[in-house]
Design a protein around this motif. Structure first.
Motif, mmCIF file in Angstrom:
data_model
loop_
_atom_site.group_PDB
_atom_site.id
_atom_site.type_symbol
_atom_site.label_atom_id
_atom_site.label_comp_id
_atom_site.label_asym_id
_atom_site.label_seq_id
_atom_site.Cartn_x
_atom_site.Cartn_y
_atom_site.Cartn_z
ATOM 1 N N GLU A 115 -4.912 35.119 40.466
ATOM 2 C CA GLU A 115 -4.898 36.539 40.093
ATOM 3 C C GLU A 115 -5.660 37.391 41.100
ATOM 4 N N LEU A 116 -6.857 36.939 41.484
ATOM 5 C CA LEU A 116 -7.659 37.708 42.435
ATOM 6 C C LEU A 116 -7.246 37.429 43.871
ATOM 7 N N GLU A 117 -7.153 36.155 44.222
ATOM 8 C CA GLU A 117 -6.952 35.786 45.618
ATOM 9 C C GLU A 117 -5.594 36.223 46.160
ATOM 10 N N ILE A 118 -4.572 36.273 45.304
ATOM 11 C CA ILE A 118 -3.234 36.652 45.758
ATOM 12 C C ILE A 118 -2.833 38.030 45.229
ATOM 13 N N LYS A 119 -2.822 38.203 43.920
ATOM 14 C CA LYS A 119 -2.296 39.447 43.338
ATOM 15 C C LYS A 119 -3.173 40.654 43.666
ATOM 16 N N GLN A 120 -4.460 40.549 43.355
ATOM 17 C CA GLN A 120 -5.320 41.716 43.560
ATOM 18 C C GLN A 120 -5.557 41.998 45.039
ATOM 19 N N SER A 121 -5.586 40.963 45.857
ATOM 20 C CA SER A 121 -5.753 41.195 47.292
ATOM 21 C C SER A 121 -4.526 41.907 47.863
ATOM 22 N N THR A 122 -3.343 41.571 47.352
ATOM 23 C CA THR A 122 -2.119 42.249 47.768
ATOM 24 C C THR A 122 -2.178 43.729 47.429
ATOM 25 N N GLU A 123 -2.610 44.023 46.216
ATOM 26 C CA GLU A 123 -2.719 45.415 45.775
ATOM 27 C C GLU A 123 -3.776 46.167 46.581
ATOM 28 N N LYS A 124 -4.873 45.481 46.923
ATOM 29 C CA LYS A 124 -5.946 46.118 47.680
ATOM 30 C C LYS A 124 -5.466 46.527 49.073
ATOM 31 N N ILE A 125 -4.730 45.644 49.732
ATOM 32 C CA ILE A 125 -4.186 45.966 51.051
ATOM 33 C C ILE A 125 -3.290 47.196 50.972
ATOM 34 N N SER A 126 -2.433 47.247 49.975
ATOM 35 C CA SER A 126 -1.532 48.378 49.818
ATOM 36 C C SER A 126 -2.311 49.669 49.579
ATOM 37 N N ASN A 127 -3.324 49.607 48.719
ATOM 38 C CA ASN A 127 -4.107 50.802 48.399
ATOM 39 C C ASN A 127 -4.895 51.312 49.597
ATOM 40 N N PHE A 170 6.162 36.699 44.165
ATOM 41 C CA PHE A 170 6.014 38.070 44.643
ATOM 42 C C PHE A 170 7.139 38.360 45.637
ATOM 43 N N PRO A 171 8.021 39.288 45.309
ATOM 44 C CA PRO A 171 9.182 39.523 46.178
ATOM 45 C C PRO A 171 8.818 40.028 47.575
ATOM 46 N N ASN A 172 7.627 40.601 47.738
ATOM 47 C CA ASN A 172 7.268 41.125 49.063
ATOM 48 C C ASN A 172 6.915 40.027 50.052
ATOM 49 N N TYR A 173 6.508 38.837 49.560
ATOM 50 C CA TYR A 173 6.094 37.791 50.490
ATOM 51 C C TYR A 173 7.307 37.015 51.004
ATOM 52 N N LEU A 207 -4.175 50.850 52.804
ATOM 53 C CA LEU A 207 -3.351 51.165 53.971
ATOM 54 C C LEU A 207 -2.153 52.044 53.607
ATOM 55 N N GLY A 208 -2.352 52.916 52.644
ATOM 56 C CA GLY A 208 -1.346 53.924 52.343
ATOM 57 C C GLY A 208 -0.020 53.390 51.872
ATOM 58 N N GLY A 209 -0.051 52.334 51.049
ATOM 59 C CA GLY A 209 1.183 51.758 50.522
ATOM 60 C C GLY A 209 1.783 50.663 51.367
ATOM 61 N N TYR A 210 1.055 50.204 52.373
ATOM 62 C CA TYR A 210 1.551 49.146 53.253
ATOM 63 C C TYR A 210 1.875 47.885 52.445
ATOM 64 N N THR A 211 2.985 47.242 52.778
ATOM 65 C CA THR A 211 3.407 46.016 52.096
ATOM 66 C C THR A 211 3.149 44.804 52.981
ATOM 67 N N ALA A 212 2.313 43.894 52.508
ATOM 68 C CA ALA A 212 2.072 42.646 53.243
ATOM 69 C C ALA A 212 3.225 41.680 52.970
ATOM 70 N N HIS A 213 3.770 41.103 54.037
ATOM 71 C CA HIS A 213 4.880 40.158 53.898
ATOM 72 C C HIS A 213 4.461 38.717 54.170
ATOM 73 N N LEU A 214 3.269 38.527 54.689
ATOM 74 C CA LEU A 214 2.791 37.187 55.051
ATOM 75 C C LEU A 214 1.476 36.914 54.357
#
Length: 265
Positions: A34-46, A74-77, A48-55
């Motif tokens: 939950e933290l290491e993958i999901k919340q870190s993904t959301e943090k990057i987006s927040n 997660f469909p973005n990865y 970096l102005g909505g940036y989507t991490a793919h890797l």
């Protein structure tokens, strides 16, 4: 964000680099997936102005099957560096099959000998000879951090890479660039060309979920032995496409699988 505008890609390496195979991964203070993958993904987006991490790169390049499955939900990865690194380093085959087990090579100063296959020059040569994909990981350059690569070796390596690009031997792209191109070729397959009154129509098998996930512009090579290259007219969805002659009677053009049929006349 400055690096993104310069063409670099930001990847997710977890929230705080906790070890995925820790026996207490799911319940410890880190919070597990939950933290290491999901919340870190959301943090990057927040941040970096909505940036989507793919890797995503798992800490210590280790992961259990359930953690890989969670990441894939997660469909973005689009992929990840292969877990169990010491068994999966080296060059990826040209048509590697699993985007979530991508081979890579971490730079180490002790590897930089002429006979070591992991050296900068040898890994590059192997990728070229095998027509494969090499992913090189540096932790730092010209500082005191872990396995920092000396500046003169780094610039020498970049000069070597640039020379191979300039003479047409090598393509350099981000992780996402390569993954999309590799799997768009598979999941957005080109159908057999159809002859029409105006010429030839090319279309893609683009209805699948996987095609939509990995779709990117693909380079199409086609023969036109009886027509001069500058006499060709190519369009997609009514918009002209720029083509390039690569040798007499053979040209290439880039087309996106999701942008409709390609007409060559």
């Amino acid at each position: 964000s400055r690096h993104i505008t310069r063409g670099h890609e930001v990847f997710n390496h977890s929230w705080d680099h906790g070890h995925p195979l820790d026996a207490n991964w799911a319940s410890r203070k880190w919070g597990g997936n939950e933290l290491e993958i999901k919340q870190s993904t959301e943090k990057i987006s927040n941040m970096l102005g909505g940036y989507t991490a793919h890797l995503f790169g798992f800490p210590f390049d280790a992961a259990a099957d359930d953690q890989l499955s969670y990441l894939k939900s997660f469909p973005n990865y689009l992929g990840t560096r292969a877990p169990n690194y010491w068994q999966t380093n080296g060059v990826n085959e040209k048509n590697f099959s699993d985007p979530f087990r991508v081979r890579f090579q971490v730079y180490a100063n002790a590897d930089q000998t002429s006979e070591n296959p992991a050296s900068l020059s040898n890994l590059l040569s192997t990728a070229l000879s095998q027509q494969g994909w090499a992913v090189r990981v540096f932790h730092s350059v010209h500082d005191s951090y872990y396995e920092s690569v000396p500046l003169h070796l780094y610039t020498q390596h970049l000069d070597d890479v640039a020379a191979r690009v300039n003479n047409g031997q090598l393509w350099v792209g981000t992780f996402t660039d390569v993954l999309k191109y590799r799997f768009a070729r598979e999941f957005c397959a080109l159908r057999p060309p159809q002859m029409v009154n105006l010429g030839w129509v090319l279309s893609f098998d683009n209805l699948g979920v996987a095609c939509k996930k990995y779709a990117t512009a693909l380079t199409l090579e086609f023969n036109h032995p009886n027509i001069a290259s500058d006499a060709l007219r190519i369009e997609q969805a009514g918009q002209p496409l720029v083509h390039k002659a690569v040798r007499p009677g053979v040209s290439v053009v880039q087309a996106h699988p999701l942008m409709g049929e390609v007409l060559i006349r």
